[in-house]
Write a protein that holds these residues in place. Structure first.
Motif, short mmCIF file in Angstrom:
data_model
loop_
_atom_site.label_atom_id
_atom_site.label_comp_id
_atom_site.label_asym_id
_atom_site.label_seq_id
_atom_site.Cartn_x
_atom_site.Cartn_y
_atom_site.Cartn_z
N UNK A 285 0.81 -1.22 0.00
CA UNK A 285 0.00 0.00 0.00
C UNK A 285 0.85 1.28 0.00
N UNK A 286 2.01 1.24 0.64
CA UNK A 286 2.87 2.43 0.66
C UNK A 286 3.35 2.77 -0.75
N UNK A 287 3.71 1.76 -1.52
CA UNK A 287 4.14 1.98 -2.90
C UNK A 287 2.98 2.49 -3.75
N UNK A 288 1.81 1.93 -3.54
CA UNK A 288 0.64 2.39 -4.28
C UNK A 288 0.31 3.82 -3.88
N UNK A 289 0.52 4.15 -2.63
CA UNK A 289 0.28 5.51 -2.16
C UNK A 289 1.07 6.54 -2.95
N UNK A 290 2.31 6.21 -3.30
CA UNK A 290 3.14 7.12 -4.10
C UNK A 290 2.53 7.31 -5.49
N UNK A 291 2.07 6.22 -6.10
CA UNK A 291 1.42 6.32 -7.41
C UNK A 291 0.16 7.18 -7.33
N UNK A 292 -0.64 6.93 -6.32
CA UNK A 292 -1.89 7.66 -6.16
C UNK A 292 -1.62 9.14 -5.91
N UNK A 293 -0.62 9.46 -5.11
CA UNK A 293 -0.28 10.86 -4.84
C UNK A 293 0.05 11.60 -6.14
N UNK A 294 0.82 10.94 -6.98
CA UNK A 294 1.18 11.56 -8.27
C UNK A 294 -0.06 11.77 -9.14
N UNK A 295 -0.97 10.80 -9.13
CA UNK A 295 -2.19 10.92 -9.93
C UNK A 295 -3.12 11.98 -9.39
N UNK A 296 -3.17 12.11 -8.06
CA UNK A 296 -3.97 13.18 -7.45
C UNK A 296 -3.40 14.54 -7.84
N UNK A 297 -2.08 14.66 -7.75
CA UNK A 297 -1.42 15.92 -8.09
C UNK A 297 -1.62 16.29 -9.55
N UNK A 298 -1.66 15.27 -10.42
CA UNK A 298 -1.86 15.51 -11.85
C UNK A 298 -3.32 15.80 -12.20
N UNK B 283 -5.76 13.61 -12.17
CA UNK B 283 -6.37 12.48 -12.89
C UNK B 283 -7.28 11.63 -12.01
N UNK B 284 -7.06 11.68 -10.71
CA UNK B 284 -7.95 10.99 -9.77
C UNK B 284 -8.33 11.97 -8.67
N UNK B 285 -9.41 11.66 -8.02
CA UNK B 285 -9.83 12.45 -6.86
C UNK B 285 -10.14 11.48 -5.74
N UNK B 286 -10.05 11.97 -4.53
CA UNK B 286 -10.34 11.15 -3.36
C UNK B 286 -11.50 11.71 -2.58
N UNK C 84 -11.80 8.33 -10.91
CA UNK C 84 -11.25 9.11 -12.02
C UNK C 84 -11.94 10.46 -12.14
N UNK C 85 -11.17 11.45 -12.53
CA UNK C 85 -11.74 12.78 -12.78
C UNK C 85 -12.25 12.84 -14.21
N UNK C 86 -13.09 13.83 -14.52
CA UNK C 86 -13.51 14.00 -15.91
C UNK C 86 -12.33 14.19 -16.86
N UNK C 87 -11.28 14.89 -16.41
CA UNK C 87 -10.10 15.08 -17.26
C UNK C 87 -9.45 13.73 -17.58
N UNK C 88 -9.44 12.84 -16.60
CA UNK C 88 -8.85 11.51 -16.83
C UNK C 88 -9.71 10.71 -17.81
N UNK C 89 -11.01 10.77 -17.65
CA UNK C 89 -11.89 10.06 -18.59
C UNK C 89 -11.63 10.55 -20.02
#
Length: 150
Positions: free
Chosen positions: A70-83, A85-88, A102-107
């Motif tokens: 999960x820690x490794x996935x957390x790094x991926x998710x953080x980058x996607x949130x910053x970009x 592309x995803x929202x939490x 996924x955000x509308x921009x990601x879709x």
């Protein structure tokens, strides 16, 4: 199941299986080359694919699906949130967790990437295969569907 060493038909089927595995791998790589995900690492693209196919998920669920901590996935998710592309959003059942989607921009990005890959494949079929071969390929796709669905 008959041994390929003793049965010519089984040997042919084994050779076909090997060639098909190699060919599908090459096709996947070519399609990846056509995808335009703005330079995202494939591990992040894979996360986006999971969210698109399976819907919203937590970091833990995504990590399990990708076979990582999960820690490794957390790094991926953080980058996607910053970009963007995803929202939490808070998990309605467990406020301590965040559900990612996924955000509308990601879709929009996924749709454009899919269109680029399909366009490349369409043009390759149109320009590299004769009409009779195109029909053979269409029939072969039906056979491949049966293999995957078995």
């Amino acid at each position: 199941m008959k041994s390929p060493a003793k049965d010519p038909a089984a040997a042919r089927d084994m050779a076909t299986a090997v060639e098909l595995r190699v060919l599908v791998g090459k096709l996947r790589r070519r399609l990846r080359q056509q995808a335009n995900f703005g330079g995202l690492p494939w591990s992040q693209v894979s996360v986006l694919g999971h969210l698109e196919r399976d819907g919203p998920a937590t970091v833990t669920t995504l990590a399990r699906a990708e076979g990582m901590r999960p820690q490794s996935m957390g790094a991926n998710v953080s980058a996607l949130l910053e970009a963007g592309l995803v929202r939490g959003d808070p998990d309605p059942d467990d406020g301590r967790q965040t559900v990612l989607s996924l955000t509308p921009a990601c879709h929009k990005l996924i749709k454009a990437s899919r269109a680029a890959r399909e366009d490349w494949l369409f043009h390759a079929i149109q320009t590299r295969l004769a009409p009779k071969e195109q029909a053979q390929l269409a029939s072969t796709v039906e056979l491949l569907k049966r293999l995957v669905e078995s």
